[in-house]
Write a protein that holds these residues in place. Structure first.
Motif, PDB file in Angstrom:
ATOM      1  N   UNK A  80       6.203  -1.284   1.554  1.00 23.72           N
ATOM      2  CA  UNK A  80       5.979  -1.928   0.262  1.00 23.72           C
ATOM      3  C   UNK A  80       7.300  -2.537  -0.220  1.00 23.72           C
ATOM      4  N   UNK A  81       7.380  -3.855  -0.247  1.00 23.11           N
ATOM      5  CA  UNK A  81       8.576  -4.487  -0.789  1.00 23.11           C
ATOM      6  C   UNK A  81       8.595  -4.373  -2.309  1.00 23.11           C
ATOM      7  N   UNK A  82       7.413  -4.424  -2.918  1.00 18.04           N
ATOM      8  CA  UNK A  82       7.250  -4.171  -4.351  1.00 18.04           C
ATOM      9  C   UNK A  82       6.080  -3.199  -4.509  1.00 18.04           C
ATOM     10  N   UNK A  83       6.073  -2.395  -5.566  1.00 20.51           N
ATOM     11  CA  UNK A  83       4.990  -1.423  -5.748  1.00 20.51           C
ATOM     12  C   UNK A  83       3.622  -2.104  -5.816  1.00 20.51           C
ATOM     13  N   UNK A  84       2.662  -1.561  -5.055  1.00 19.28           N
ATOM     14  CA  UNK A  84       1.325  -2.154  -4.973  1.00 19.28           C
ATOM     15  C   UNK A  84       0.240  -1.263  -5.556  1.00 19.28           C
ATOM     16  N   UNK A  85       0.621  -0.140  -6.182  1.00 19.80           N
ATOM     17  CA  UNK A  85      -0.378   0.757  -6.715  1.00 19.80           C
ATOM     18  C   UNK A  85      -0.860   1.743  -5.670  1.00 19.80           C
ATOM     19  N   UNK A  86      -1.821   2.571  -6.048  1.00 24.20           N
ATOM     20  CA  UNK A  86      -2.316   3.624  -5.158  1.00 24.20           C
ATOM     21  C   UNK A  86      -3.052   3.063  -3.951  1.00 24.20           C
ATOM     22  N   UNK A  87      -3.895   2.066  -4.169  1.00 26.07           N
ATOM     23  CA  UNK A  87      -4.748   1.552  -3.102  1.00 26.07           C
ATOM     24  C   UNK A  87      -4.167   0.290  -2.467  1.00 26.07           C
ATOM     25  N   UNK A  88      -3.322  -0.438  -3.179  1.00 21.49           N
ATOM     26  CA  UNK A  88      -2.782  -1.701  -2.692  1.00 21.49           C
ATOM     27  C   UNK A  88      -2.171  -1.654  -1.301  1.00 21.49           C
ATOM     28  N   UNK A  89      -1.342  -0.643  -0.963  1.00 21.87           N
ATOM     29  CA  UNK A  89      -0.740  -0.613   0.373  1.00 21.87           C
ATOM     30  C   UNK A  89      -1.763  -0.547   1.493  1.00 21.87           C
ATOM     31  N   UNK A  90      -2.929   0.028   1.216  1.00 19.09           N
ATOM     32  CA  UNK A  90      -3.957   0.181   2.249  1.00 19.09           C
ATOM     33  C   UNK A  90      -4.543  -1.174   2.638  1.00 19.09           C
ATOM     34  N   UNK A  91      -4.599  -2.103   1.695  1.00 23.84           N
ATOM     35  CA  UNK A  91      -5.192  -3.414   1.962  1.00 23.84           C
ATOM     36  C   UNK A  91      -4.449  -4.141   3.077  1.00 23.84           C
ATOM     37  N   UNK A  92      -3.145  -3.915   3.174  1.00 27.02           N
ATOM     38  CA  UNK A  92      -2.344  -4.626   4.174  1.00 27.02           C
ATOM     39  C   UNK A  92      -2.587  -4.134   5.592  1.00 27.02           C
ATOM     40  N   UNK A  93      -3.169  -2.965   5.749  1.00 18.17           N
ATOM     41  CA  UNK A  93      -3.406  -2.416   7.097  1.00 18.17           C
ATOM     42  C   UNK A  93      -4.883  -2.120   7.312  1.00 18.17           C
ATOM     43  N   UNK A  94      -5.737  -2.678   6.468  1.00 18.98           N
ATOM     44  CA  UNK A  94      -7.157  -2.309   6.486  1.00 18.98           C
ATOM     45  C   UNK A  94      -7.796  -2.552   7.844  1.00 18.98           C
ATOM     46  N   UNK A  95      -7.446  -3.640   8.508  1.00 22.30           N
ATOM     47  CA  UNK A  95      -8.069  -3.971   9.792  1.00 22.30           C
ATOM     48  C   UNK A  95      -7.664  -3.013  10.906  1.00 22.30           C
ATOM     49  N   UNK A 179     -15.553  -0.811   1.467  1.00 25.76           N
ATOM     50  CA  UNK A 179     -15.357  -0.741   0.018  1.00 25.76           C
ATOM     51  C   UNK A 179     -14.185  -1.601  -0.426  1.00 25.76           C
ATOM     52  N   UNK A 180     -13.183  -1.750   0.429  1.00 22.69           N
ATOM     53  CA  UNK A 180     -11.961  -2.469   0.071  1.00 22.69           C
ATOM     54  C   UNK A 180     -11.951  -3.916   0.540  1.00 22.69           C
ATOM     55  N   UNK A 181     -13.015  -4.373   1.201  1.00 23.10           N
ATOM     56  CA  UNK A 181     -13.053  -5.739   1.717  1.00 23.10           C
ATOM     57  C   UNK A 181     -13.058  -6.783   0.603  1.00 23.10           C
ATOM     58  N   UNK A 182     -13.485  -6.404  -0.591  1.00 22.50           N
ATOM     59  CA  UNK A 182     -13.569  -7.360  -1.702  1.00 22.50           C
ATOM     60  C   UNK A 182     -12.210  -7.705  -2.277  1.00 22.50           C
ATOM     61  N   UNK A 183     -11.167  -6.995  -1.849  1.00 23.84           N
ATOM     62  CA  UNK A 183      -9.832  -7.219  -2.385  1.00 23.84           C
ATOM     63  C   UNK A 183      -8.951  -7.954  -1.379  1.00 23.84           C
ATOM     64  N   UNK A 184      -7.905  -8.597  -1.883  1.00 25.59           N
ATOM     65  CA  UNK A 184      -7.024  -9.423  -1.068  1.00 25.59           C
ATOM     66  C   UNK A 184      -5.779  -8.650  -0.659  1.00 25.59           C
ATOM     67  N   UNK A 185      -5.426  -8.646   0.620  1.00 25.87           N
ATOM     68  CA  UNK A 185      -4.185  -7.986   1.040  1.00 25.87           C
ATOM     69  C   UNK A 185      -2.990  -8.525   0.258  1.00 25.87           C
ATOM     70  N   UNK A 186      -2.115  -7.631  -0.145  1.00 26.77           N
ATOM     71  CA  UNK A 186      -0.938  -8.012  -0.903  1.00 26.77           C
ATOM     72  C   UNK A 186      -1.082  -7.869  -2.403  1.00 26.77           C
ATOM     73  N   UNK A 187      -2.324  -7.709  -2.885  1.00 31.87           N
ATOM     74  CA  UNK A 187      -2.503  -7.585  -4.327  1.00 31.87           C
ATOM     75  C   UNK A 187      -2.231  -6.158  -4.790  1.00 31.87           C
ATOM     76  N   UNK A 188      -1.858  -6.029  -6.045  1.00 34.46           N
ATOM     77  CA  UNK A 188      -1.671  -4.715  -6.646  1.00 34.46           C
ATOM     78  C   UNK A 188      -3.037  -4.135  -6.990  1.00 34.46           C
ATOM     79  N   UNK A 189      -3.294  -2.925  -6.528  1.00 31.99           N
ATOM     80  CA  UNK A 189      -4.595  -2.295  -6.776  1.00 31.99           C
ATOM     81  C   UNK A 189      -4.398  -0.810  -7.009  1.00 31.99           C
ATOM     82  N   UNK A 190      -4.657  -0.376  -8.230  1.00 27.02           N
ATOM     83  CA  UNK A 190      -4.557   1.030  -8.568  1.00 27.02           C
ATOM     84  C   UNK A 190      -5.879   1.749  -8.386  1.00 27.02           C
ATOM     85  N   UNK A 191      -5.818   3.064  -8.311  1.00 27.03           N
ATOM     86  CA  UNK A 191      -7.024   3.881  -8.200  1.00 27.03           C
ATOM     87  C   UNK A 191      -7.927   3.678  -9.406  1.00 27.03           C
TER      88      UNK A 191
END
Length: 248
Positions: A80-95, A179-191
């Motif tokens: 995480x170069x910048x804080x992405x929230x609880x769920x945000x980091x997962x979006x970058x490795x979802x695949x 469940x997380x497919x609706x979100x964009x990798x790199x976005x901030x997403x909290x629980x």
């Protein structure tokens, strides 16, 4: 089975212990770090892979854990170069993740069986299942139920120092990838945002109430409690390791 461990926070509430070391590497009982305990528990529960989401002092975590082979795990990293929230980091490795996986904070001590928890979620068909714990708060005051406002109000009920019970998140979540497919990798997403979005869409998350040992090490007093309890809790948290040491 795979787990994503959130280990990128600055641990500001735990200072001064986290001044020179990231919170997941803070030692418990001068024996193991919190992160080591979690990794060994995951392996015992049948997990084979872990993704560590790192940020603040992440190079220390990477150097300490390495590829995970000494814990019997395959460990990869997402930075995480910048804080992405609880769920945000997962979006970058979802695949790279399986259909069902675990997300958990890197500062939790519990004897929750992570494997059983994830399998229950998989069978449930829920978008996400939250491991929950029962807590209660006792009011220091007598509580009044009031009808109306100002000088025209009336007291309709009175409770002397009532106790309110509720369930809290343990910081452990079983997730279904779609469940997380609706979100964009790199976005901030909290629980909190994820929960509110799911509820608004009529997709109700599951709650898995746990009655065993749980300690969220977020404050110095929590850390002191963990160290004080370690001699009695070590056989519970790491039964195989402690029994093996005794046999040796």
């Amino acid at each position: 089975m795979h787990a994503v461990i959130l280990a990128g926070g600055k641990g500001t509430r735990l200072r001064p212990y986290t001044t020179c070391v990231p919170k997941p590497l803070v030692p418990i009982g001068d024996t193991y770090s919190i992160l080591e305990i979690v990794l060994m528990q995951l392996r015992r529960s049948g997990f084979t892979g872990v993704t560590l989401a790192i940020g603040h002092m992440g190079h220390l975590i990477r150097a300490f854990v390495g590829d995970g082979s000494r814990y019997g795990l395959t460990v990869t990293y997402t930075d995480e170069e910048t804080p992405l929230g609880t769920i945000g980091p997962v979006l970058n490795v979802l695949d790279t993740l399986p259909e069902h996986f675990l997300i958990m904070n890197g500062d939790v001590l519990t004897d929750l069986d992570y494997g059983t928890f994830l399998r229950r979620h998989t069978r449930s068909g829920r978008p996400v299942t939250v491991a929950t714990y029962r807590r209660e708060i006792r009011s220091e005051f007598g509580v009044l139920d009031v009808d109306g406002e100002g000088g025209e109000s009336s007291i309709v009920a009175f409770r002397e120092k009532p106790t309110v019970q509720f369930q809290v998140s343990m910081g452990v979540y079983a997730m279904t990838r779609e469940t997380l497919r609706r979100y964009t990798p790199g976005q901030v997403l909290g629980f909190d945002t994820l929960m509110l979005d799911l509820l608004a869409a009529g997709e109700h998350p599951g709650s898995d109430l746990f009655g065993g040992y749980w300690l969220d090490i977020g404050r110095p007093e929590d850390y002191d409690t963990a160290n004080a309890q370690w001699p009695s809790m070590a056989p519970v948290l790491l039964p195989d390791l402690v029994q093996g040491s005794a046999a040796d």
